[in-house]
Design a protein around this motif. Structure first.
Motif, PDB file in Angstrom:
ATOM      1  N   GLY A 633       0.797  -1.225   0.000  1.00 20.60           N
ATOM      2  CA  GLY A 633       0.000   0.000   0.000  1.00 20.60           C
ATOM      3  C   GLY A 633       0.827   1.271   0.000  1.00 20.60           C
ATOM      4  O   GLY A 633       0.381   2.324   0.460  1.00 20.60           O
ATOM      5  N   ARG A 634       2.044   1.197  -0.544  1.00 25.09           N
ATOM      6  CA  ARG A 634       2.921   2.384  -0.592  1.00 25.09           C
ATOM      7  C   ARG A 634       3.251   2.727  -2.041  1.00 25.09           C
ATOM      8  O   ARG A 634       2.837   2.027  -2.982  1.00 25.09           O
ATOM      9  CB  ARG A 634       4.226   2.149   0.194  1.00 25.09           C
ATOM     10  CG  ARG A 634       4.068   1.723   1.629  1.00 25.09           C
ATOM     11  CD  ARG A 634       3.072   2.544   2.413  1.00 25.09           C
ATOM     12  NE  ARG A 634       3.333   3.980   2.309  1.00 25.09           N
ATOM     13  CZ  ARG A 634       2.483   4.911   2.739  1.00 25.09           C
ATOM     14  NH1 ARG A 634       1.323   4.550   3.269  1.00 25.09           N
ATOM     15  NH2 ARG A 634       2.787   6.188   2.623  1.00 25.09           N
ATOM     16  N   ARG A 635       4.036   3.785  -2.235  1.00 25.98           N
ATOM     17  CA  ARG A 635       4.387   4.255  -3.581  1.00 25.98           C
ATOM     18  C   ARG A 635       5.898   4.233  -3.791  1.00 25.98           C
ATOM     19  O   ARG A 635       6.665   4.410  -2.847  1.00 25.98           O
ATOM     20  CB  ARG A 635       3.916   5.692  -3.799  1.00 25.98           C
ATOM     21  CG  ARG A 635       2.427   5.895  -3.891  1.00 25.98           C
ATOM     22  CD  ARG A 635       2.134   7.313  -4.375  1.00 25.98           C
ATOM     23  NE  ARG A 635       2.813   8.315  -3.559  1.00 25.98           N
ATOM     24  CZ  ARG A 635       3.123   9.540  -3.969  1.00 25.98           C
ATOM     25  NH1 ARG A 635       2.838   9.927  -5.208  1.00 25.98           N
ATOM     26  NH2 ARG A 635       3.713  10.399  -3.158  1.00 25.98           N
ATOM     27  N   VAL A 636       6.278   4.050  -5.055  1.00 22.84           N
ATOM     28  CA  VAL A 636       7.658   4.245  -5.488  1.00 22.84           C
ATOM     29  C   VAL A 636       7.688   5.451  -6.424  1.00 22.84           C
ATOM     30  O   VAL A 636       6.976   5.486  -7.418  1.00 22.84           O
ATOM     31  CB  VAL A 636       8.216   3.011  -6.220  1.00 22.84           C
ATOM     32  CG1 VAL A 636       9.566   3.334  -6.854  1.00 22.84           C
ATOM     33  CG2 VAL A 636       8.367   1.848  -5.252  1.00 22.84           C
ATOM     34  N   LEU A 637       8.483   6.439  -6.089  1.00 23.36           N
ATOM     35  CA  LEU A 637       8.707   7.592  -6.952  1.00 23.36           C
ATOM     36  C   LEU A 637      10.086   7.430  -7.580  1.00 23.36           C
ATOM     37  O   LEU A 637      11.037   7.033  -6.898  1.00 23.36           O
ATOM     38  CB  LEU A 637       8.638   8.900  -6.165  1.00 23.36           C
ATOM     39  CG  LEU A 637       7.258   9.391  -5.725  1.00 23.36           C
ATOM     40  CD1 LEU A 637       6.697   8.528  -4.600  1.00 23.36           C
ATOM     41  CD2 LEU A 637       7.335  10.845  -5.258  1.00 23.36           C
ATOM     42  N   ARG A 638      10.195   7.755  -8.851  1.00 25.45           N
ATOM     43  CA  ARG A 638      11.475   7.551  -9.536  1.00 25.45           C
ATOM     44  C   ARG A 638      12.021   8.876 -10.051  1.00 25.45           C
ATOM     45  O   ARG A 638      11.315   9.644 -10.700  1.00 25.45           O
ATOM     46  CB  ARG A 638      11.309   6.550 -10.689  1.00 25.45           C
ATOM     47  CG  ARG A 638      11.030   5.134 -10.188  1.00 25.45           C
ATOM     48  CD  ARG A 638      10.941   4.122 -11.299  1.00 25.45           C
ATOM     49  NE  ARG A 638      10.624   2.811 -10.750  1.00 25.45           N
ATOM     50  CZ  ARG A 638      11.517   1.905 -10.386  1.00 25.45           C
ATOM     51  NH1 ARG A 638      12.805   2.159 -10.557  1.00 25.45           N
ATOM     52  NH2 ARG A 638      11.146   0.747  -9.872  1.00 25.45           N
ATOM     53  N   TYR A 639      13.300   9.114  -9.741  1.00 20.65           N
ATOM     54  CA  TYR A 639      13.971  10.301 -10.261  1.00 20.65           C
ATOM     55  C   TYR A 639      14.938   9.888 -11.371  1.00 20.65           C
ATOM     56  O   TYR A 639      15.422   8.757 -11.411  1.00 20.65           O
ATOM     57  CB  TYR A 639      14.707  11.066  -9.157  1.00 20.65           C
ATOM     58  CG  TYR A 639      15.739  10.278  -8.397  1.00 20.65           C
ATOM     59  CD1 TYR A 639      17.052  10.193  -8.843  1.00 20.65           C
ATOM     60  CD2 TYR A 639      15.408   9.630  -7.211  1.00 20.65           C
ATOM     61  CE1 TYR A 639      18.000   9.478  -8.144  1.00 20.65           C
ATOM     62  CE2 TYR A 639      16.346   8.914  -6.496  1.00 20.65           C
ATOM     63  CZ  TYR A 639      17.640   8.845  -6.961  1.00 20.65           C
ATOM     64  OH  TYR A 639      18.591   8.138  -6.264  1.00 20.65           O
TER      65      TYR A 639
END
Length: 782
Positions: A633-639
């Motif tokens: 139930g979490r997010r991965v943000l990608r830079y």
């Protein structure tokens, strides 16, 4: 029909040609670029044009105007609008197009083309578009704004001057637009506002139709001296539909009478009026010699451009170079490929100007001297950044002179702010670091000298001490510079471009001697870094056993000290493998065998998800982590490794607070803490994450990576903010990413097992190599 001609360009990359004239007045085969544009408009039934001016406006108004405000060229009425302050492309056009009540054309006054503008206008009106962008396929998309559009011509997105890793198309915005007058109301008054950056994205967000019109004719954005010379060769070779003087013979164009004398001409060439040529001289091929030039006996001129009233002495040679008005190359001197002499510059007898060197207006190269660097501004080199940072062979590409210049570029980009610098303890690294620091100091910028560290410690220290940039120096057979932002993240594309531009033009900031700031030693960074490592195991690591292996003796020693201080036995047990830079961690034990760094990172991310945290990761990080995040139930943000804009702003903001993602040492402490708290083995932790394997391949490439990716992804691919193309298949995911210098591809495949991942790599390699031949995109057999 009406047009707006943007003619305020300064042309800084064309210096020294544009030191004393605006870019649109640079001459091609005896005529200003601006005249070619006016001819094109007349051929396409445009009879009225507003001209925006800013840099040296009098050079244009004197030639084409009567009172400085209006003018006429053949059957075309001209209105001159001078910008008192920079308004950007869209702001300047709004200012010039007041009163226009019908669709009109916007065109640059400093790019040569022969497009069918009338056909483009018909397309624009038939589609009912608010704006239409004329686009053209290009060989190197990195220097252009790129346009993505569907099969029916509807624009879907933009990429502004990406590197190869993000160039998902090769379709360039030519800067030629067809606009409906009502959209000018969306442009704010008296402030800088651009078409590509501001207006067109706003139109898309409003649901207005923006179209792309592909053009098949000639187009050359004359952005630098190489393209300036190449454009003239294209005119001579008939690649451009334009008006030329009558031919004296096949491939010989003369504005006046052919000069008398016993010399040789090798077509194609252009000769102006009033030229004198000495006996035994050889002129051509692909040469332009303008009015009033004097060519000495036995002189040789080929692939060169000599503007008005230049002098080339006896036995002098000019090959592939530009001589600006009134410049002189004296007897026996030589000027080579890509070099340029500014107006009135002088090269003395027997002197040499090496390839790519620029001599500024009025400067002099003494007799017999060798000009190996720009006279006044430094040397010229482009494309410094590769996937490893800035690197090259020590003593060849990477020298103390280069390091000093690069340091000056860093200081110039920082504009007086502070850089953090450190390096390896070997003598080569120390020498290179001293030269780098000297260059930074020469600009008046500050330096924090962290001494002898490894890369992950530099990233931490740069953020800790509030520096605006970090530079790590690694010497040896190959010297490498690794750079990071003040937050310890990879540099954005804009900063890389700024550094490249400083190095290419040799235009560095300089400070007075009293403004030079002392390089400030910061010996406590390593101790602070050790404290930061300890914070990942606040309860200590008593009862744990680990053995540290590292290619960096310093990094290995630091990690052992930290683990020992936390109560961990550091002679046996779980093997922790730290890379030379300290940024990656792999692990191994008897039960699991070797665990690659990607899986260790995934374990650390799982730990964060268990705590209810999101995670910011590099774009190349395993996609299995996304599945894991969804499960928790979490997010991965990608830079991105090198973003062209603020597309990954949210991810970078989170990444600033998660340095462990880029630090193998922190991951090592974090992993041991996880094992202790959960009273688990490494095998038991690995059972909590998805199973996957990674395979990688690097392949050389001589073609256009952007074009190959465009065909690979299919016509009309939108090219979202990403590095390369991410392809999903039934067997796994494959990231295809061009090398930064465009000379190869990196293929990163992720699948359930290594054999399948390698099959995906090989399948994509075959698919890429098929892209150069067929026009239709072949199916991917993955």
């Amino acid at each position: 029909m009406k047009a707006v001609i943007m003619a305020g360009g300064e042309g800084s990359r064309l210096r020294p040609l544009t030191c004393d004239l605006p870019k649109p007045m640079a001459r091609l085969c005896g005529r200003p670029i601006f005249e070619y544009i006016l001819d094109l408009l007349l051929q396409n039934d445009f009879d009225e044009a507003a001209v925006t001016l800013r840099y040296l406006p009098n050079a244009i108004t004197r030639r084409f105007g009567s009172d400085g405000k209006t003018g006429r060229y053949r059957e075309m009425d001209l209105t001159f609008v001078e910008e008192e302050q920079p308004l950007g492309t869209a702001g300047g056009v709004k200012n010039a197009a007041k009163g226009f009540d019908e669709p009109f054309l916007v065109i640059s006054g400093d790019a040569l083309c022969d497009f069918d503008l009338s056909a483009a206008m018909r397309f624009h009106q038939e589609r009912g578009a608010a704006a239409t962008i004329l686009v053209k396929q290009v060989e190197d998309p990195r220097e252009y704004g790129l346009v993505n559009y569907d099969r029916d011509g509807t624009v879907t997105g933009f990429l502004e001057k990406p590197d190869w890793a993000q160039a998902s198309t090769d379709t360039a915005n030519t800067g030629i637009y067809l606009l409906n007058p009502e959209i000018l109301d969306l442009i704010p008054d008296r402030e800088s506002y651009d078409f590509a950056k501001n207006l067109f994205p706003k139109l898309l967000s409003m649901g207005r139709t923006v179209c792309a019109y592909p053009c098949s004719g000639y187009w050359c954005d004359i952005g630098d001296l190489d393209t300036f010379l190449a454009c003239q060769r294209d005119i001579l070779n008939g690649k451009v539909r334009c008006v030329m003087p009558s031919k004296e013979a096949t491939g010989i164009y003369c504005a006046g009478a052919l000069p008398q004398g016993d010399y040789e001409i090798i077509p194609p060439v252009y000769l102006g009026e009033g030229i004198t040529v000495g006996d035994g001289a050889v002129i051509g091929p692909n040469t332009v010699i303008e009015d009033g030039c004097r060519i000495g006996r036995s002189a040789k001129v080929k692939r060169a451009v000599l503007l008005r009233d230049c002098y080339l002495g006896d036995r002098a040679a000019c090959t592939g170079a530009l001589l600006c008005a009134n410049s002189s190359v004296k007897r026996g001197a030589s000027v080579y490929e890509g070099a340029a002499l500014g107006a009135g510059a002088v090269v003395g007898e027997g002197a040499t100007v090496r390839p790519g060197v620029r001599i500024w207006p009025g400067k002099r190269v003494e007799e017999g001297a060798v000009a190996a660097v720009n006279l006044q501004f430094g040397t010229v080199r482009s494309g410094f950044f590769d996937d490893d940072g800035v690197s090259g062979e020590t003593g060849v590409e990477m020298t103390p002179e280069f390091m000093a210049r690069f340091g000056a570029a860093v200081g110039t980009v920082l504009k007086g702010k502070t850089a953090a610098v450190c390096g390896l303890p070997d003598e080569c690294s120390k020498m290179m670091k001293r030269a780098l620091i000297s260059g930074i100091q020469s600009t008046g910028a500050g330096v924090l000298d962290f001494g002898e560290l490894f890369e992950s410690a530099l990233r931490y220290g740069t953020q800790l001490c509030g520096a605006q940039m970090g530079v790590f120096v690694s010497g040896g057979l190959k010297t490498r510079l690794a750079l990071c932002t003040g937050q310890g993240l990879p540099l954005p594309r804009s900063m890389e471009r700024d550094l490249d531009a400083c190095m290419q033009r040799g235009e560095f900031s300089r400070c007075a001697y009293e403004e030079i700031r002392e390089a400030e030693p910061v010996p406590g960074v390593l101790e602070q870094y050790k404290l930061a490592l300890r914070e990942y195991a606040p309860g200590g690591l008593s009862g744990m056993n680990a053995a540290v292996k590292s290619a960096s003796p310093l990094a290995g020693r630091v990690l052992r000290e930290v683990l020992f201080g936390l109560g961990c036995t550091v002679e046996s047990g779980l093997q922790l493998h730290i890379g030379a830079s300290g940024t990656r961690l792999a692990a191994a034990d008897e039960e699991t065998g070797y665990v690659w760094a990607e899986k260790v990172l995934t374990l650390c991310c799982w730990d964060e998800f268990q705590k209810g945290n999101d995670v910011a990761l590099p774009y190349e990080a395993p996609r299995a982590i996304d599945r894991l995040a969804g499960r928790e139930g979490r997010r991965v943000l990608r830079y991105l490794d090198c973003p062209t804009g603020a597309c990954d702003k949210e991810a970078r903001a989170l990444a600033e607070r998660q340095p462990w993602v880029r630090d193998g040492m922190m991951c090592a402490v974090k992993l041991l803490r996880m094992l202790k708290e959960r009273k688990a083995t490494l095998r038991e932790l690995l059972d909590q994450i998805p199973g996957f394997s990674i395979a990688q391949k690097s392949i050389p490439w001589e073609g256009n990576p952007g074009r190959a990716l465009k065909r690979l992804a299919g016509e009309g691919y939108r090219g979202d903010a990403a590095e390369g193309v991410l392809i999903s298949t039934g067997k796994g995911k494959v990231l295809v990413r061009p090398a930064k210098r465009g000379k190869g591809f990196k293929i990163l495949a992720e699948a359930a097992n290594f054999e399948t991942a390698m099959e995906l790599c090989e399948g994509l390699q075959e698919a890429i190599f098929r892209q150069e031949a067929p026009k239709e995109t072949p199916p991917l057999d993955l």
